[in-house]
Design an enzyme around this catalytic site. Structure first.
Site, mmCIF file in Angstrom:
data_model
loop_
_atom_site.group_PDB
_atom_site.id
_atom_site.type_symbol
_atom_site.label_atom_id
_atom_site.label_comp_id
_atom_site.label_asym_id
_atom_site.label_seq_id
_atom_site.Cartn_x
_atom_site.Cartn_y
_atom_site.Cartn_z
ATOM 1 C CD1 TRP A 30 6.715 -4.710 0.472
ATOM 2 C CD2 TRP A 30 5.358 -3.385 -0.711
ATOM 3 N NE1 TRP A 30 5.515 -4.674 1.112
ATOM 4 C CE2 TRP A 30 4.650 -3.864 0.417
ATOM 5 C CE3 TRP A 30 4.701 -2.531 -1.593
ATOM 6 C CZ2 TRP A 30 3.326 -3.519 0.674
ATOM 7 C CZ3 TRP A 30 3.383 -2.181 -1.330
ATOM 8 C CH2 TRP A 30 2.707 -2.684 -0.212
ATOM 9 C CD GLU A 64 10.481 -4.262 6.810
ATOM 10 O OE1 GLU A 64 10.225 -4.114 5.605
ATOM 11 O OE2 GLU A 64 9.715 -3.885 7.726
ATOM 12 C CG HIS A 94 1.968 3.293 4.317
ATOM 13 N ND1 HIS A 94 0.791 2.990 4.947
ATOM 14 C CD2 HIS A 94 2.873 2.409 4.786
ATOM 15 C CE1 HIS A 94 0.979 1.976 5.757
ATOM 16 N NE2 HIS A 94 2.243 1.610 5.673
HETATM 17 C C1 DLZ Z 1 3.519 -0.873 3.372
HETATM 18 C C2 DLZ Z 1 4.317 -0.509 2.165
HETATM 19 C C3 DLZ Z 1 3.757 0.335 1.189
HETATM 20 C C4 DLZ Z 1 2.406 0.946 1.304
HETATM 21 N N1 DLZ Z 1 4.447 0.652 0.083
HETATM 22 C C5 DLZ Z 1 5.695 0.144 -0.093
HETATM 23 C C6 DLZ Z 1 6.449 0.469 -1.247
HETATM 24 O O1 DLZ Z 1 6.010 1.168 -2.164
HETATM 25 N N2 DLZ Z 1 7.713 -0.046 -1.340
HETATM 26 C C7 DLZ Z 1 8.270 -0.845 -0.366
HETATM 27 O O2 DLZ Z 1 9.435 -1.243 -0.492
HETATM 28 N N3 DLZ Z 1 7.553 -1.163 0.736
HETATM 29 C C8 DLZ Z 1 6.293 -0.708 0.902
HETATM 30 N N4 DLZ Z 1 5.574 -1.029 2.008
HETATM 31 C C9 DLZ Z 1 6.133 -2.030 2.966
HETATM 32 C C10 DLZ Z 1 7.056 -1.408 4.027
HETATM 33 O O3 DLZ Z 1 8.301 -1.009 3.482
HETATM 34 C C11 DLZ Z 1 7.342 -2.433 5.155
HETATM 35 O O4 DLZ Z 1 7.850 -3.619 4.599
HETATM 36 C C12 DLZ Z 1 6.105 -2.769 5.971
HETATM 37 O O5 DLZ Z 1 5.467 -1.603 6.423
HETATM 38 C C13 DLZ Z 1 6.461 -3.665 7.201
HETATM 39 O O6 DLZ Z 1 7.369 -2.997 8.069
#
Ligand code: DLZ
Length: 170
Positions: A30, A64, A94
């Site tokens: 992400w 994760e 979130h």
């Molecule tokens: C779902 C989500 C959201 C809304 N924002 C981020 C973020 O800003 N940075 C990030 O690393 N991950 C985000 N995720 C994904 C969650 O970390 C995770 O991968 C999912 O909820 C699946 O477990």
């Protein structure tokens, strides 16, 4: 030969024993433009310190990271792990749930394994703030996280050596 490094807060001498440690980096996909830059900073700092074994593993998101770090310790026997992610505050709760879970879980891994699991996770309001901390005007927090891992590994070596010397006197 020891390598001398200067972090923002302190000077670190990296011993040959620390150079032989296996360091894992777990990185979230992400916000990959940001986490990729943090990863570059961390890898460059470890290489400059003379670290011989570096394993880099990608996970989907910041949530994760703790399990990825645990895999690196349990299955690849990493001596330290740097967890890299970028959480950007959105319009839903979130952000809070994920950042609390990730922070608590990474923190617990340090004590569970008695190994450094370093928090290289940006928690920011905007993408611009993240860019400033990923090689921008406020430096590269990935590089700082790598120096923290090295400093903690060096501390462990020093304490081990000191406690070994004390026992010889009995
Ligand atoms: C779902 C989500 C959201 C809304 N924002 C981020 C973020 O800003 N940075 C990030 O690393 N991950 C985000 N995720 C994904 C969650 O970390 C995770 O991968 C999912 O909820 C699946 O477990």
């Amino acid at each position: 030969m020891a390598t001398h490094l200067k972090s923002s807060n302190t000077a670190i001498n990296i011993s040959d024993d620390v150079k032989r440690k296996h360091i894992g980096i777990v990185v979230a996909e992400w916000n990959k433009d940001i986490t990729g830059s943090l990863l570059e900073g961390a890898s460059a700092a470890l290489k400059a310190a003379g670290i011989e074994t570096i394993s880099i593993k990608w996970v989907p998101g910041a949530f994760e990271l703790p399990l990825g770090a645990q895999y690196l310790i349990e299955l690849a026997n990493a001596d330290a792990v740097i967890a890299i992610g970028c959480l950007i505050k959105g319009e839903t709760p979130h952000f809070h749930y994920i950042s609390e879970a990730v922070t608590g879980s990474l923190s617990r891994l340090n004590l569970q394994y008695i190994k450094p699991v370093v928090y290289g996770v940006l928690t920011v309001d905007t993408h611009e703030q993240a860019k400033e901390r990923a090689g921008g005007s406020l430096g590269n927090k990935g590089e700082e996280a790598a120096l923290v891992a090295l400093q903690m590994l060096q501390l462990r070596e020093e304490i081990k050596a000191e406690s070994g010397r004390k026992k010889v006197g009995f």
